[in-house]
Design an enzyme around this catalytic site. Structure first.
Site: not given
Ligand code: GLN
Length: 535
Positions: A381, A507, A509
């Site tokens: 990001c 993202h 994650e």
């Protein structure tokens, strides 16, 4: 009909209600029950999206674009499920609903009160997921600690729900702390006795005590807790400090928590859980064959919970590669010009997501260092945006190129506010949020990593790669290799002549799971191992 398990907290915060709930969920799921899990937070923000990470750690984003508490990340990682806005409710949201109803005139003539209006809305939300799917069990974590003023309406709603539903349909697990006094070599039960009294005071008798402790609970302690807290001895569950959070499901299973819950909820008894994959993961996690150091460059590193999902993704990806991932937190502001010694011994550099100008120049240095020294780099990001700015300034020669987030007047806005963000007034819930499709370029590194050309990833941003400058980047070896098929927004950039230099606007994650580690983190760690071995 779904059965409900509530997890309340006593004595102190941070005992890990989220992990206990997720672990129990995992055990039940692995036995074949359909399980979901939700969290109720007693603060007045409508969601944690407007909270500084220092306040509350990471803001976790779901597929449907809800900005939620980081515990939802644990739920997804442990249970391998996708949660939604309905899985995280705050006091702010409850009041917002009740107040809008009042304005609409739904309660016309009535005085709107905490009991019954707020508590009814809480109860409605407790049960909302019942309609969504045919869940056997809904686990609800009540944020905060028993005794807090803010928690009272939730406990009252729970008391009422227990009264309204059949006896075997609602269960309360109270997670509490059993401190160990070094001087007298004793585990002390008094704080737990008080905490249970506090619960009894609002009309709730816990069914199970989960006791967070640094030493094993002795038989005497279990006996005493059972007697004073009015539960059976076998319902006193030891929740001992674990080496890793991923041990907790197995530790709770040893304490028979799943069997006790099944018995109390009168659920049809199913086979013992199959935790083979989970155990394999833990074996790999605990017996790494090598180690890599990865710099995590961010501005919130004093509170590493701000990067919870990234840290857990590294744990999953590390185990997959039989590699211990040593995360070196690097405070962005303290990185001196591109040769910061904190980056000397690392085999990978991750520039973290973030907002605002603080730390930007340090992040630029980290990117430059990774690019020039061919160190594996992953920008997430803001990390991608920084990589674009660095490249524009140092390779394309666009002097003072910037993101308009940091310099509204820059001559080279290589990162710019997205069009639909320009006229927004409200900050809460207005970023580009949640899951979007992304099409990957054939024969790119990223397509190779994912092994497919259409992916879905989650987002949380207002600024974007400015397509006006893209040609210049691509002519100089920095390629857009992932794009949104509808809006054409750039989602992935990768450098051609570098072993691993990838920036993503999304993202990854948020989507790494214990059983399904995220391919981008897996290949990043693999690249770091290769980098180490080559050296
Ligand atoms: N501040 C940047 C934006 O809003 C990056 C956001 C992030 O890293 N999540 O676009």
């Amino acid at each position: 009909m779904a059965k409900h398990i509530f997890v309340t907290g006593g004595v102190t915060s941070s005992l890990g209600k989220g992990i206990i709930g997720a672990s129990l969920g995992k055990l039940l799921l692995a036995r074949g029950y359909k399980v979901t899990i939700q969290k109720f937070d007693p603060y007045i923000n409508v969601d944690p999206g407007t909270l500084n990470p220092y306040e509350h750690g990471e803001c976790f984003v779901t597929d449907d674009g809800a900005e939620t508490d980081l515990d939802l990340g644990h739920y997804e990682r442990f249970l391998d499920i996708s949660t939604s806005q309905a899985n995280n409710v705050t006091t702010g949201r409850i009041y917002q609903t009740v107040i809008s109803k009042e304005r609409r005139g739904d309660y016309l003539g009535k005085t709107v009160q905490i009991i019954p209006h707020i508590t009814n809305e809480i109860k409605r939300r407790f049960r909302l997921l019942e309609q969504k799917d045919n869940y056997d069990v809904i686990i609800t974590e009540l944020g905060g600690t028993v005794g807090d003023i803010e928690s009272l309406p939730y406990l009252e709603a729970l008391r009422q729900l227990k009264r309204e539903l059949p006896k075997n349909d609602v269960l309360t697990i109270h997670l509490t702390l059993i401190p160990y006094l070094k001087t007298s070599h004793e585990l002390k039960t008094k704080p737990t006795q008080h905490s249970v009294k506090e619960l009894l005071h609002v009309g709730i008798q816990p069914d199970i005590l989960a006791c967070r402790t640094e030493r094993p609970l002795t038989d005497d302690v279990r006996e005493k807790l059972a007697l004073f807290c009015n539960v059976r001895k076998q319902d006193v569950i030891e929740a001992i400090d674990a080496e890793t959070i991923y041990d907790v499901p197995l530790l709770l299973q040893k304490e028979n928590l799943d069997d006790i819950v099944i018995e109390k909820l009168n659920l049809p008894v199913k086979e013992k859980p199959d935790l083979t994959q989970w155990k394999e993961f833990i074996t790999k996690l605990k017996s790494p064959k090598e180690t890599v150091n990865i710099a995590l460059v961010g501005k919130y590193i004093e509170l590493m919970d701000s990067y919870k999902s990234i840290i857990e993704s590294f744990i999953h990806a590390g185990a997959f590669n039989s590699c211990k991932v040593n995360i070196i937190p690097v405070k962005a502001e303290e990185l001196a010009d591109s040769t910061g010694k904190s980056l000397k011994n690392v085999q990978g550099i991750l520039v973290a997501p973030g907002f605002g100008e603080r730390g930007i120049s340090g992040k630029l240095s980290a990117v430059k260092y990774a690019r020039e020294n061919k160190i594996p780099f992953l920008g997430i990001c803001l990390g991608l945006q920084i990589a674009m700015i660095e490249f524009a300034r140092n390779v394309l020669g666009l002097k003072n190129a910037n993101s308009t987030e940091f310099d509204a007047k820059t001559a080279y806005p290589v990162i710019d506010l997205m069009e639909n963000q320009v006229n927004l007034v409200n900050k809460g819930g207005t970023m580009r949020l949640g899951s979007y499709d992304c099409i990957l370029k054939k024969d790119s590194k990223i397509a190779d990593i994912y092994g497919e050309l259409r992916i879905e990833e989650r987002h949380r941003h207002r600024y974007e790669v400015n397509n006006k400058f893209l040609n210049q980047f691509e002519e100089n070896d920095f390629f857009a290799t992932g794009r949104n098929p509808k809006s054409n927004l750039v989602e992935v950039m990768e450098l051609g002549s570098h072993p691993f230099f990838i920036g993503v606007q999304y993202h990854p994650e948020y989507k790494s799971r214990v059983i399904v580690p995220h391919p981008l983190f897996v290949s990043f760690i693999k690249a770091a191992v290769d980098f180490k071995n080559k050296k």
